[in-house]
Design an enzyme around this catalytic site. Structure first.
Site, short mmCIF file in Angstrom:
data_model
loop_
_atom_site.label_atom_id
_atom_site.label_comp_id
_atom_site.label_asym_id
_atom_site.label_seq_id
_atom_site.Cartn_x
_atom_site.Cartn_y
_atom_site.Cartn_z
N CYS A 93 0.77 -1.12 0.07
CA CYS A 93 0.06 0.04 -0.02
C CYS A 93 0.70 1.54 -0.12
O CYS A 93 1.65 1.62 -1.03
CB CYS A 93 -0.90 -0.02 1.06
SG CYS A 93 -2.42 0.84 1.03
N HIS A 199 -3.19 -5.86 2.25
CA HIS A 199 -2.95 -5.98 3.47
C HIS A 199 -3.71 -7.20 4.20
O HIS A 199 -4.08 -8.07 3.17
CB HIS A 199 -3.69 -4.82 4.38
CG HIS A 199 -3.09 -3.37 4.14
ND1 HIS A 199 -1.98 -3.12 4.68
CD2 HIS A 199 -3.75 -2.42 3.58
CE1 HIS A 199 -1.69 -1.71 4.18
NE2 HIS A 199 -2.95 -1.28 3.68
N1 GLN Z 1 -1.95 6.79 1.25
C1 GLN Z 1 -2.39 5.58 0.79
C2 GLN Z 1 -3.78 5.59 0.29
O1 GLN Z 1 -4.71 6.01 1.08
C3 GLN Z 1 -2.19 4.69 1.88
C4 GLN Z 1 -2.89 3.76 2.75
C5 GLN Z 1 -2.40 2.48 3.21
O2 GLN Z 1 -1.28 2.24 3.38
N2 GLN Z 1 -3.51 1.56 3.71
O3 GLN Z 1 -3.93 5.41 -0.70
#
Ligand code: GLN
Length: 248
Positions: A93, A199
């Site tokens: 992510c 995740h």
């Molecule tokens: N900045 C990112 C987004 O919202 C990261 C979010 C995350 O790592 N879950 O796209």
């Protein structure tokens, strides 16, 4: 045999349980009698030696901003060299976004990425339109002269929409949003550097991918003949099936 894993920002970039990826890699190595040493590299710690594996988790926009310069200046140069020398890297992510060209948030401010992955990410101004939910992906990855792969399950929660340039995706979305909810691609791959939005954490429920990363690291360090003895993955595969059922 032994391996060294560089864990980038273990405290600040490990949202939604991404630390589980380090636990899965460590345990599946130890269950085969392979010692896996973890270098914890928080903000301020320099990555100046090549590890055998790298894990870079996700974080909210705020955490990404806080590590932006540190990542480029204290970890970037060695990380680029590691990727070019086929060190396996898993970035999730926010970590994925910062291995790409960068991330522009919903307010229009940008975070500069390292550019290892030819991927660019922009979050829509409407912050309500996030990509959230269980995700199922099909991945086929280079494995010597052959390929290996299968289904990957995870959980995604991102505002950013990622578009790939010349690099390959990690896989094809079977259920969920993936990189942008439109082109059916999930993640990105360059050599053995993998970015993903999954995740979950990703690796505990996807044992084939954990072993794929371990095997690449072992073969790079000890030679192409290395193999990994199979483990009893019944519990992991029950968890994967349950996650697939929830996604569907
Ligand atoms: N900045 C990112 C987004 O919202 C990261 C979010 C995350 O790592 N879950 O796209």
């Amino acid at each position: 045999m032994n391996l060294v894993l560089a864990w980038l920002y273990p405290d600040s970039m490990s949202i939604y349980g991404d630390r589980g990826n380090v636990i899965a890699l460590t345990r599946r190595a130890e269950w085969r009698g392979i010692a896996l040493e973890v270098w914890r590299l928080p903000k301020g710690a320099r990555l100046d030696q090549l590890p055998d594996l790298v894990m870079f988790g996700g974080g909210q926009d705020r955490e990404q901003r806080l590590i932006e310069r540190d990542f480029l200046e204290l970890k970037g140069e060695t990380l680029v060299r590691a990727v070019e020398e086929d060190v396996p890297v898993l970035a999730v992510c926010g970590g994925f976004q910062q291995l790409g060209h960068g991330y522009r948030d919903a307010d229009g401010s940008s975070i500069q990425g390292l550019g290892i992955l030819d991927a660019s990410t922009v979050a829509p101004s409407d912050k309500a339109r996030r990509c959230i939910g269980n995700i199922v992906v099909e991945a086929h990855l280079p494995d010597g002269d052959a390929t290996s792969g299968g289904v990957l399950v995870g959980f995604e929660n991102h505002g950013g929409r990622t578009r790939l340039g010349k690099c390959e995706p990690l896989g094809r979305v079977l259920k969920g949003f993936g990189n942008n909810g439109e082109d059916g691609q999930e993640g990105a791959r360059y050599r053995y550097c993998f970015g993903t939005y999954m995740h979950g954490s990703l690796l505990p429920k996807n044992p084939w991918f954990t072993d794929y990363l371990l095997l690449q690291a072992l073969r790079r360090k000890y030679g192409p003949e290395i193999t990994l003895e199979p483990l009893d993955d019944a519990l992991e595969l029950r968890a994967q099936s349950a996650a697939i059922a929830r996604a569907r």
